[in-house]
Design a protein around this motif. Structure first.
Motif, PDB file in Angstrom:
ATOM      1  N   LYS A  26      16.904  -4.621   5.695  1.00  0.00           N
ATOM      2  CA  LYS A  26      17.230  -3.845   4.495  1.00  0.00           C
ATOM      3  C   LYS A  26      15.981  -3.295   3.830  1.00  0.00           C
ATOM      4  CE  LYS A  26      21.315  -6.262   2.742  1.00  0.00           C
ATOM      5  NZ  LYS A  26      21.739  -7.074   1.577  1.00  0.00           N
ATOM      6  N   ARG A  27      14.886  -4.027   3.966  1.00  0.00           N
ATOM      7  CA  ARG A  27      13.636  -3.627   3.321  1.00  0.00           C
ATOM      8  C   ARG A  27      12.727  -2.829   4.258  1.00  0.00           C
ATOM      9  NH1 ARG A  27      15.674  -8.189   1.143  1.00  0.00           N
ATOM     10  NH2 ARG A  27      15.267  -8.663  -1.048  1.00  0.00           N
ATOM     11  N   GLY A  28      13.255  -2.450   5.406  1.00  0.00           N
ATOM     12  CA  GLY A  28      12.485  -1.618   6.330  1.00  0.00           C
ATOM     13  C   GLY A  28      11.446  -2.363   7.142  1.00  0.00           C
ATOM     14  N   VAL A  29      11.639  -3.670   7.309  1.00  0.00           N
ATOM     15  CA  VAL A  29      10.695  -4.488   8.075  1.00  0.00           C
ATOM     16  C   VAL A  29      11.423  -5.060   9.282  1.00  0.00           C
ATOM     17  CG1 VAL A  29       9.230  -6.551   8.026  1.00  0.00           C
ATOM     18  CG2 VAL A  29       9.385  -5.090   6.001  1.00  0.00           C
ATOM     19  N   LEU A  30      10.893  -4.828  10.469  1.00  0.00           N
ATOM     20  CA  LEU A  30      11.461  -5.393  11.692  1.00  0.00           C
ATOM     21  C   LEU A  30      10.888  -6.793  11.854  1.00  0.00           C
ATOM     22  CD1 LEU A  30      13.123  -5.131  14.284  1.00  0.00           C
ATOM     23  CD2 LEU A  30      11.108  -4.134  15.361  1.00  0.00           C
ATOM     24  N   PHE A  31      11.743  -7.792  11.669  1.00  0.00           N
ATOM     25  CA  PHE A  31      11.263  -9.173  11.685  1.00  0.00           C
ATOM     26  C   PHE A  31      12.380 -10.062  12.189  1.00  0.00           C
ATOM     27  CE2 PHE A  31      10.112 -13.271   9.794  1.00  0.00           C
ATOM     28  CZ  PHE A  31       8.747 -13.308  10.042  1.00  0.00           C
ATOM     29  N   GLY A  32      12.166 -10.687  13.328  1.00  0.00           N
ATOM     30  CA  GLY A  32      13.170 -11.575  13.896  1.00  0.00           C
ATOM     31  C   GLY A  32      12.702 -13.017  13.885  1.00  0.00           C
ATOM     32  N   CYS A  33      11.972 -13.394  12.851  1.00  0.00           N
ATOM     33  CA  CYS A  33      11.405 -14.730  12.680  1.00  0.00           C
ATOM     34  C   CYS A  33      10.187 -14.964  13.560  1.00  0.00           C
ATOM     35  CB  CYS A  33      12.468 -15.814  12.858  1.00  0.00           C
ATOM     36  SG  CYS A  33      13.758 -15.657  11.608  1.00  0.00           S
ATOM     37  N   TYR A  34       9.693 -13.916  14.149  1.00  0.00           N
ATOM     38  CA  TYR A  34       8.425 -13.941  14.865  1.00  0.00           C
ATOM     39  C   TYR A  34       7.591 -12.798  14.321  1.00  0.00           C
ATOM     40  CZ  TYR A  34      10.930 -16.816  18.215  1.00  0.00           C
ATOM     41  OH  TYR A  34      11.663 -17.811  18.791  1.00  0.00           O
ATOM     42  N   ALA A  35       6.309 -12.998  14.181  1.00  0.00           N
ATOM     43  CA  ALA A  35       5.424 -11.945  13.696  1.00  0.00           C
ATOM     44  C   ALA A  35       4.306 -11.741  14.704  1.00  0.00           C
ATOM     45  CB  ALA A  35       4.852 -12.318  12.340  1.00  0.00           C
ATOM     46  N   PHE A  36       4.098 -10.501  15.046  1.00  0.00           N
ATOM     47  CA  PHE A  36       3.044 -10.142  15.989  1.00  0.00           C
ATOM     48  C   PHE A  36       2.152  -9.082  15.362  1.00  0.00           C
ATOM     49  CE2 PHE A  36       6.736 -11.415  18.554  1.00  0.00           C
ATOM     50  CZ  PHE A  36       6.185 -12.466  19.256  1.00  0.00           C
ATOM     51  N   PRO A  37       1.353  -9.454  14.366  1.00  0.00           N
ATOM     52  CA  PRO A  37       0.475  -8.459  13.751  1.00  0.00           C
ATOM     53  C   PRO A  37      -0.581  -7.991  14.752  1.00  0.00           C
ATOM     54  CG  PRO A  37      -0.016 -10.645  12.915  1.00  0.00           C
ATOM     55  CD  PRO A  37       1.182 -10.777  13.804  1.00  0.00           C
ATOM     56  N   SER A  38      -0.944  -6.731  14.625  1.00  0.00           N
ATOM     57  CA  SER A  38      -1.974  -6.179  15.506  1.00  0.00           C
ATOM     58  C   SER A  38      -2.842  -5.215  14.715  1.00  0.00           C
ATOM     59  CB  SER A  38      -1.333  -5.451  16.687  1.00  0.00           C
ATOM     60  OG  SER A  38      -0.729  -4.251  16.250  1.00  0.00           O
ATOM     61  N   TYR A  39      -3.878  -4.709  15.362  1.00  0.00           N
ATOM     62  CA  TYR A  39      -4.774  -3.777  14.692  1.00  0.00           C
ATOM     63  C   TYR A  39      -4.078  -2.459  14.369  1.00  0.00           C
ATOM     64  CZ  TYR A  39      -8.705  -6.872  15.505  1.00  0.00           C
ATOM     65  OH  TYR A  39      -9.554  -7.936  15.491  1.00  0.00           O
ATOM     66  N   SER A  40      -2.929  -2.198  14.974  1.00  0.00           N
ATOM     67  CA  SER A  40      -2.207  -0.967  14.658  1.00  0.00           C
ATOM     68  C   SER A  40      -1.464  -1.074  13.326  1.00  0.00           C
ATOM     69  CB  SER A  40      -1.226  -0.608  15.773  1.00  0.00           C
ATOM     70  OG  SER A  40      -0.196  -1.565  15.856  1.00  0.00           O
ATOM     71  N   HIS A  41      -1.309  -2.285  12.784  1.00  0.00           N
ATOM     72  CA  HIS A  41      -0.667  -2.467  11.483  1.00  0.00           C
ATOM     73  C   HIS A  41      -1.694  -2.214  10.379  1.00  0.00           C
ATOM     74  CE1 HIS A  41       2.146  -4.907  13.973  1.00  0.00           C
ATOM     75  NE2 HIS A  41       3.012  -4.237  13.225  1.00  0.00           N
ATOM     76  N   SER A  42      -1.282  -1.416   9.418  1.00  0.00           N
ATOM     77  CA  SER A  42      -2.171  -1.116   8.295  1.00  0.00           C
ATOM     78  C   SER A  42      -2.086  -2.232   7.254  1.00  0.00           C
ATOM     79  CB  SER A  42      -1.765   0.216   7.659  1.00  0.00           C
ATOM     80  OG  SER A  42      -0.478   0.085   7.054  1.00  0.00           O
ATOM     81  N   ASP A  43      -3.007  -2.184   6.310  1.00  0.00           N
ATOM     82  CA  ASP A  43      -2.942  -3.117   5.195  1.00  0.00           C
ATOM     83  C   ASP A  43      -1.614  -2.959   4.455  1.00  0.00           C
ATOM     84  OD1 ASP A  43      -5.438  -4.131   5.786  1.00  0.00           O
ATOM     85  OD2 ASP A  43      -6.479  -2.984   4.231  1.00  0.00           O
ATOM     86  N   GLU A  44      -1.132  -1.734   4.352  1.00  0.00           N
ATOM     87  CA  GLU A  44       0.148  -1.463   3.697  1.00  0.00           C
ATOM     88  C   GLU A  44       1.301  -2.108   4.467  1.00  0.00           C
ATOM     89  OE1 GLU A  44       3.151  -0.083   1.164  1.00  0.00           O
ATOM     90  OE2 GLU A  44       1.009  -0.389   0.873  1.00  0.00           O
ATOM     91  N   ASP A  45       1.281  -2.060   5.804  1.00  0.00           N
ATOM     92  CA  ASP A  45       2.312  -2.721   6.618  1.00  0.00           C
ATOM     93  C   ASP A  45       2.345  -4.218   6.337  1.00  0.00           C
ATOM     94  OD1 ASP A  45       2.962  -0.329   7.976  1.00  0.00           O
ATOM     95  OD2 ASP A  45       1.477  -0.732   9.541  1.00  0.00           O
ATOM     96  N   LEU A  46       1.185  -4.826   6.306  1.00  0.00           N
ATOM     97  CA  LEU A  46       1.095  -6.264   6.064  1.00  0.00           C
ATOM     98  C   LEU A  46       1.535  -6.615   4.648  1.00  0.00           C
ATOM     99  CD1 LEU A  46      -2.292  -6.978   7.874  1.00  0.00           C
ATOM    100  CD2 LEU A  46       0.022  -7.307   8.758  1.00  0.00           C
ATOM    101  N   ARG A  47       1.154  -5.804   3.678  1.00  0.00           N
ATOM    102  CA  ARG A  47       1.572  -6.035   2.295  1.00  0.00           C
ATOM    103  C   ARG A  47       3.087  -5.917   2.165  1.00  0.00           C
ATOM    104  NH1 ARG A  47       3.777  -3.775  -1.370  1.00  0.00           N
ATOM    105  NH2 ARG A  47       3.666  -1.703  -0.456  1.00  0.00           N
ATOM    106  N   LYS A  48       3.651  -4.875   2.802  1.00  0.00           N
ATOM    107  CA  LYS A  48       5.099  -4.663   2.742  1.00  0.00           C
ATOM    108  C   LYS A  48       5.850  -5.855   3.349  1.00  0.00           C
ATOM    109  CE  LYS A  48       8.633  -1.323   4.104  1.00  0.00           C
ATOM    110  NZ  LYS A  48       8.888  -0.036   4.758  1.00  0.00           N
ATOM    111  N   THR A  49       5.369  -6.356   4.470  1.00  0.00           N
ATOM    112  CA  THR A  49       5.998  -7.502   5.118  1.00  0.00           C
ATOM    113  C   THR A  49       5.880  -8.744   4.246  1.00  0.00           C
ATOM    114  OG1 THR A  49       5.514  -6.585   7.302  1.00  0.00           O
ATOM    115  CG2 THR A  49       6.009  -8.948   7.199  1.00  0.00           C
TER     116      THR A  49
END
Length: 85
Positions: A26-49
């Motif tokens: 609902k909040r626009g975050v793809l999250f299935g109880c696993y997180a795979f952050p990478s260098y392609s994620h921006s600071d904004e992506d991480l903040r939003k999550t």
């Protein structure tokens, strides 16, 4: 990073997992109880999550305390990945 929901603590860990997946979507975050952050994620992506999960865990706590989690689900509960035979 992953999350595991312990059946001894929670009455229905699959309801919890379903709720988290539902609410992150609902909040626009793809999250299935696993997180795979990478260098392609921006600071904004991480903040939003992080912001989404903080909100969701507060909401989850309220539902668990009130016994209203099942009623908050808007889809069937997820099925276990590994089934007992």
């Amino acid at each position: 990073t992953s999350m595991e929901f312990n059946k001894t603590i929670l009455s229905d860990p699959l309801a919890v997992k379903t709720f988290i997946i539902q609410e992150t979507a609902k909040r626009g975050v793809l999250f299935g109880c696993y997180a795979f952050p990478s260098y392609s994620h921006s600071d904004e992506d991480l903040r939003k999550t992080n912001d989404a999960l903080s909100e969701i865990f507060e909401e989850l706590q309220r539902h668990l305390q009130a016994g209203s989690l099942e009623g908050a689900l808007q889809a069937p509960k997820v099925k276990p990945v590994f089934r007992e035979s």
